[in-house]
Design an enzyme around this catalytic site. Structure first.
Site, short mmCIF file in Angstrom:
data_model
loop_
_atom_site.label_atom_id
_atom_site.label_comp_id
_atom_site.label_asym_id
_atom_site.label_seq_id
_atom_site.Cartn_x
_atom_site.Cartn_y
_atom_site.Cartn_z
CE1 TYR A 19 0.77 0.22 4.44
CE2 TYR A 19 -0.89 -1.51 4.60
CZ TYR A 19 0.14 -0.76 5.17
OH TYR A 19 0.51 -0.99 6.47
CE LYS A 30 5.45 -0.68 6.87
NZ LYS A 30 6.58 -1.35 7.52
#
Ligand code: HXC
Ligand code: NAP
Length: 279
Positions: A157, A172
């Site tokens: 994601y 991330k």
């Protein structure tokens, strides 16, 4: 002692793959971090596991004592830059580390409009700041020694986005950008940086925070083309592969290990999956 079978993640590489190397694994006592630590230790590395709770290191330390692995435990909150620097300077006095695995993370599902500033900072602090602090301070020693490797654990994601985890997806994405940026910036120092992006796998942290109900886990499973969750052991096997000499020319890459979950579903019904899962 040696009669015990190698841990599953370590069965694909020669037993001396990481001999003579020291690895530091953040969050290395639970879930994926534990399997990476076990694999590195089984393949000859001296392993230092670092996270907030020493209790989380007990299982690995007990196994290491039984198997004759070289494993050490350090308590560390990766959000604290000074503590990271202190540990890095201490380890540098004794040869430093060759491999850094930035695995520590925090996550939970929360709609963005309800996410408090502290909650946002908590996850960004662990995932993005923590990865940067560790990379920067342990990286300095690697630069001095002219060699090293960093493996970052991200999630798909980071580029697909995912409703409910804006803190983790944003962090991330930053870690992935950091991986690619430093892969170029630090290549001249003999340092490689790569990442893996696992799909869902069972760990206590993920299960408690992301799929606490069996029904939610089942609904996620139904979306995975291979029809099942991965395991921490198979994710760790890919981590070890990327860190191994087989990948000496791989730099700035992100290896997706998600059973096809992040790929497009297609616009046409291509039929139900037939046959068993490919384990
Ligand atoms: C909304 C929450 C929350 C929740 C915490 N907060 N949990 N908000 N929903 N479920 C808020 C708190 O109310 C507080 O804000 C702020 O976050 C900080 O909370 P603390 O409990 O003080 O934080 P801390 O002790 O630092 O703990 C960090 C943590 C915790 C991230 C909140 O869950 C943790 O330690 N997690 C580690 C294990 C983990 O999450 N593993 C999962 C990895 S799986 P306020 O404003 O109230 O003070 C993964 C990828 C999965 O990363 C991908 C699947 C495909
Ligand atoms: P996990 O077992 O909950 O691991 C998280 C680890 O991070 C714990 O060992 C925890 O140890 C450590 N940690 C958390 N905050 C820390 C801090 N501030 N300082 C130092 N250490 C800290 O979860 P996991 O599922 O194995 O996740 C491992 C990695 O895989 C993470 O990067 C995660 O984002 C990624 N990932 C997981 C999944 C999945 O489905 N499980 C999918 C994609 C990506 P302490 O509590 O002792 O600090």
């Amino acid at each position: 002692m040696n009669a015990l079978p190698a841990p599953p993640a370590a069965r694909w590489l020669p037993p001396d793959t990481f001999a003579g190397q020291t690895a530091l694994v953040t969050g290395g006592g639970t879930g994926l971090g534990l399997e990476i630590s076990r694999g590195l230790a089984a393949l000859g590395a001296r392993v230092i596991v670092a996270s907030r709770s020493a209790e989380h290191h007990a299982q690995l330390l007990a196994e290491a004592a039984e198997r004759g692995w070289r494993v050490e435990s350090r308590t560390l909150d990766v959000r604290e830059a000074e503590a990271v620097e202190k540990l890095a300077l201490e380890l540098d006095e004794h040869g430093g580390i060759d491999i850094l695995v930035n695995n520590a993370a925090g996550n939970f599902v929360c709609p963005a409009e309800r996410l408090s500033a502290r909650a946002w900072r908590s996850v960004l602090g662990i995932v993005l700041d923590g990865t940067f602090y560790c990379t920067r301070y342990f990286g300095r020693g690697m630069i001095t020694r002219g060699r090293g490797q960093v493996l970052n654990i991200v999630a798909t994601y980071a580029w697909t986005g995912m409703a409910g985890v804006v803190h983790s997806s944003s962090a991330k994405a930053g870690v992935l950008a950091m991986t690619r940026t430093l892969a170029v910036e630090w290549a001249r120092h003999g340092i490689r940086l790569n990442a893996i992006a696992p799909g869902p796998f069972q760990s206590e942290g993920a299960a408690n925070n992301l799929w606490p109900e069996a029904d939610r886990k089942r609904r996620i499973e139904e979306q995975i083309p291979l029809g099942r969750f991965g395991s921490a052991e198979e994710m760790a096997a890919h981590a070890l592969y990327l860190l191994s000499p087989s990948c000496a020319y791989v730099n700035g890459e992100c290896l997706v290990v998600d059973g096809g979950l992040s790929l497009g579903r297609g616009m046409w019904d291509s039929g139900e999956r037939r046959g068993g899962s490919t384990s």
